[in-house]
Design a protein around this motif. Structure first.
Motif, PDB file in Angstrom:
ATOM      1  N   LYS B  15       0.845  -1.177  -0.118  1.00  0.00           N
ATOM      2  CA  LYS B  15      -0.022  -0.078   0.094  1.00  0.00           C
ATOM      3  C   LYS B  15       0.864   1.216   0.037  1.00  0.00           C
ATOM      4  CE  LYS B  15      -3.399  -2.931   0.396  1.00  0.00           C
ATOM      5  NZ  LYS B  15      -3.835  -3.664  -0.857  1.00  0.00           N
ATOM      6  N   ASP B  16       2.065   1.100   0.505  1.00  0.00           N
ATOM      7  CA  ASP B  16       3.081   2.447   0.532  1.00  0.00           C
ATOM      8  C   ASP B  16       4.273   1.922   0.388  1.00  0.00           C
ATOM      9  OD1 ASP B  16       4.607   2.660   3.110  1.00  0.00           O
ATOM     10  OD2 ASP B  16       2.607   2.392   3.779  1.00  0.00           O
ATOM     11  N   ALA B  17       5.383   2.729   0.002  1.00  0.00           N
ATOM     12  CA  ALA B  17       6.651   2.498  -0.804  1.00  0.00           C
ATOM     13  C   ALA B  17       7.569   1.621   0.480  1.00  0.00           C
ATOM     14  CB  ALA B  17       7.334   3.525  -1.306  1.00  0.00           C
ATOM     15  N   SER B  18       7.190   2.055   1.668  1.00  0.00           N
ATOM     16  CA  SER B  18       7.759   1.307   2.972  1.00  0.00           C
ATOM     17  C   SER B  18       7.700   0.147   2.768  1.00  0.00           C
ATOM     18  CB  SER B  18       7.639   1.907   4.231  1.00  0.00           C
ATOM     19  OG  SER B  18       6.205   1.666   4.510  1.00  0.00           O
ATOM     20  N   GLN B  19       6.588  -0.399   2.286  1.00  0.00           N
ATOM     21  CA  GLN B  19       6.496  -1.800   2.266  1.00  0.00           C
ATOM     22  C   GLN B  19       7.009  -2.818   1.294  1.00  0.00           C
ATOM     23  OE1 GLN B  19       1.973  -1.653   2.021  1.00  0.00           O
ATOM     24  NE2 GLN B  19       1.865  -1.959   4.431  1.00  0.00           N
ATOM     25  N   VAL B  20       7.428  -2.058   0.189  1.00  0.00           N
ATOM     26  CA  VAL B  20       7.992  -2.713  -0.844  1.00  0.00           C
ATOM     27  C   VAL B  20       9.708  -3.466  -0.407  1.00  0.00           C
ATOM     28  CG1 VAL B  20       8.713  -2.967  -3.126  1.00  0.00           C
ATOM     29  CG2 VAL B  20       6.847  -1.602  -2.729  1.00  0.00           C
ATOM     30  N   PRO B  21       9.825  -4.718  -0.410  1.00  0.00           N
ATOM     31  CA  PRO B  21      11.147  -5.095  -0.025  1.00  0.00           C
ATOM     32  C   PRO B  21      12.146  -4.333  -1.334  1.00  0.00           C
ATOM     33  CG  PRO B  21       9.806  -6.983  -0.624  1.00  0.00           C
ATOM     34  CD  PRO B  21       8.988  -5.762  -1.219  1.00  0.00           C
ATOM     35  N   LYS B  22      13.074  -3.778  -0.455  1.00  0.00           N
ATOM     36  CA  LYS B  22      14.192  -3.028  -1.204  1.00  0.00           C
ATOM     37  C   LYS B  22      15.629  -3.364  -0.979  1.00  0.00           C
ATOM     38  CE  LYS B  22      11.481   1.157  -1.532  1.00  0.00           C
ATOM     39  NZ  LYS B  22      10.649   0.836  -0.469  1.00  0.00           N
ATOM     40  N   GLY B  23      16.579  -3.032  -1.559  1.00  0.00           N
ATOM     41  CA  GLY B  23      17.969  -3.251  -1.322  1.00  0.00           C
ATOM     42  C   GLY B  23      18.596  -4.643  -1.270  1.00  0.00           C
ATOM     43  N   LEU B  24      19.816  -4.831  -0.946  1.00  0.00           N
ATOM     44  CA  LEU B  24      20.325  -6.019  -1.098  1.00  0.00           C
ATOM     45  C   LEU B  24      19.801  -7.435  -0.607  1.00  0.00           C
ATOM     46  CD1 LEU B  24      24.029  -4.892  -0.373  1.00  0.00           C
ATOM     47  CD2 LEU B  24      22.811  -5.042  -2.378  1.00  0.00           C
ATOM     48  N   GLY B  25      19.460  -8.163  -1.463  1.00  0.00           N
ATOM     49  CA  GLY B  25      19.060  -9.556  -1.136  1.00  0.00           C
ATOM     50  C   GLY B  25      17.427  -9.611  -1.130  1.00  0.00           C
ATOM     51  N   ALA B  26      16.721  -8.227  -1.376  1.00  0.00           N
ATOM     52  CA  ALA B  26      15.323  -8.164  -1.494  1.00  0.00           C
ATOM     53  C   ALA B  26      14.787  -9.187  -2.442  1.00  0.00           C
ATOM     54  CB  ALA B  26      14.891  -6.540  -1.930  1.00  0.00           C
ATOM     55  N   ARG B  27      13.746  -9.934  -2.092  1.00  0.00           N
ATOM     56  CA  ARG B  27      13.213 -10.898  -2.976  1.00  0.00           C
ATOM     57  C   ARG B  27      11.790 -10.195  -3.453  1.00  0.00           C
ATOM     58  NH1 ARG B  27      13.231 -16.890  -1.107  1.00  0.00           N
ATOM     59  NH2 ARG B  27      11.851 -16.924  -2.880  1.00  0.00           N
ATOM     60  N   HIS B  28      11.494 -10.190  -4.565  1.00  0.00           N
ATOM     61  CA  HIS B  28      10.093  -9.923  -4.999  1.00  0.00           C
ATOM     62  C   HIS B  28       9.411 -11.187  -5.677  1.00  0.00           C
ATOM     63  CE1 HIS B  28      11.299  -5.820  -5.015  1.00  0.00           C
ATOM     64  NE2 HIS B  28      12.327  -6.133  -5.639  1.00  0.00           N
ATOM     65  N   ASP B  29       8.584 -11.562  -4.720  1.00  0.00           N
ATOM     66  CA  ASP B  29       7.839 -12.976  -5.117  1.00  0.00           C
ATOM     67  C   ASP B  29       6.366 -12.747  -4.758  1.00  0.00           C
ATOM     68  OD1 ASP B  29       8.510 -13.194  -2.391  1.00  0.00           O
ATOM     69  OD2 ASP B  29       9.255 -14.992  -2.472  1.00  0.00           O
ATOM     70  N   ALA B  30       5.984 -11.659  -4.398  1.00  0.00           N
ATOM     71  CA  ALA B  30       4.565 -11.272  -3.974  1.00  0.00           C
ATOM     72  C   ALA B  30       3.794 -11.518  -5.177  1.00  0.00           C
ATOM     73  CB  ALA B  30       4.433  -9.894  -3.725  1.00  0.00           C
ATOM     74  N   ASP B  31       2.637 -12.059  -5.127  1.00  0.00           N
ATOM     75  CA  ASP B  31       1.612 -12.315  -6.079  1.00  0.00           C
ATOM     76  C   ASP B  31       0.624 -11.033  -6.271  1.00  0.00           C
ATOM     77  OD1 ASP B  31       2.659 -14.727  -6.099  1.00  0.00           O
ATOM     78  OD2 ASP B  31       0.847 -15.640  -5.791  1.00  0.00           O
ATOM     79  N   GLY B  32       0.180 -10.638  -7.463  1.00  0.00           N
ATOM     80  CA  GLY B  32      -0.357  -9.477  -7.722  1.00  0.00           C
ATOM     81  C   GLY B  32      -1.468  -9.949  -9.046  1.00  0.00           C
ATOM     82  N   VAL B  33      -2.287  -8.808  -9.073  1.00  0.00           N
ATOM     83  CA  VAL B  33      -3.131  -8.896 -10.438  1.00  0.00           C
ATOM     84  C   VAL B  33      -2.920  -7.576 -11.329  1.00  0.00           C
ATOM     85  CG1 VAL B  33      -5.561  -9.200 -11.199  1.00  0.00           C
ATOM     86  CG2 VAL B  33      -4.781 -10.480  -8.962  1.00  0.00           C
TER      87      VAL B  33
END
Lengths: 154, 154
Positions: B15-33
């Protein structure tokens, strides 16, 4: 929404769309130069450490869009979002280039498929790639398979 | 140049930018539509044959741009075109997602890093990838190496 602005322009060996290699087996190994406008040059800092760049650019010679179209690599129509057609709702092109060297605001790159004078919208470092064995290529793989089985109209 | 228009919108757990995994080792495996607007749905024809899609979208909550910035993955500033910063001259984001399935105008995807409600500008099939052994990752690899050598301020 936003109004696009060029951050630079492409110098390319291709003067019109008929010269760009297209379709099955097309190779994109042409060398070109991306010249970034002086006011954006600072934004290139540290870019020389990356081997490959994602270049976003504008299909500035395309008119309007069509939702279904026949790509040069197939004799069947496909949806615009399943192709690289220039006639898109937002006329944004994407090319991955290899960065050969940087001279100030000039990026010497390999793999251009844009036309001479194409406006560049953005450059991003390519950070990861999907392993080939995990990539499915849809209708394109099918068109390639049909081609090896028999003649396909060009 | 052109004025951007949304072809659809992202449903995301963020819902806001602070929740998005960022930086080294960040994984992006969230599901969305990704829900494509009805007037563009025909353009999805045959997209289900591709395993991975390139999604171009708008950083609609970013204000202006800065040519040098400190990414979350490093404690040194880099040029905007050598980072994925949201504050870009053309506020276009790029995410490669895995296509899980299509329901009409809804694309169920894995790997979203966009915020809820983000406008989508374009979708393209991912056709090729650069082998990992040919990819150099510049300051990001250096920042990772420094981290393994000792503490890096977050």
């Amino acid at each position: 929404m936003f109004t696009s602005r060029p951050i630079g322009f492409v110098s390319s060996p291709y003067k019109d769309a008929s010269q760009v290699p297209k379709g099955l087996g097309a190779r994109h190994d042409a060398d070109g130069v991306i010249t970034i406008l002086p006011e954006f040059e600072l934004g290139l800092t540290d870019i020389e450490g990356f081997s490959h760049l994602v270049v976003l650019w504008e299909f500035d010679r395309a008119q309007g869009f069509e939702l279904m179209g026949m790509p040069p690599s197939d004799n069947r129509a496909h949806g615009v979002f399943a192709t690289r057609s220039p006639r898109r709702p937002n006329p944004i092109g994407l090319t991955i280039v290899e960065l050969l060297r940087r001279d100030g605001g000039k990026l010497h790159v390999r793999g251009v498929d844009m036309l001479e004078g194409t406006p560049v919208l953005d450059i991003k470092p390519l950070l990861s790639s999907i392993p080939a064995e995990k990539l499915r290529r849809g209708w394109l793989a099918e068109a390639e398979a049909r081609r090896t089985q028999g003649p396909v109209s060009p």
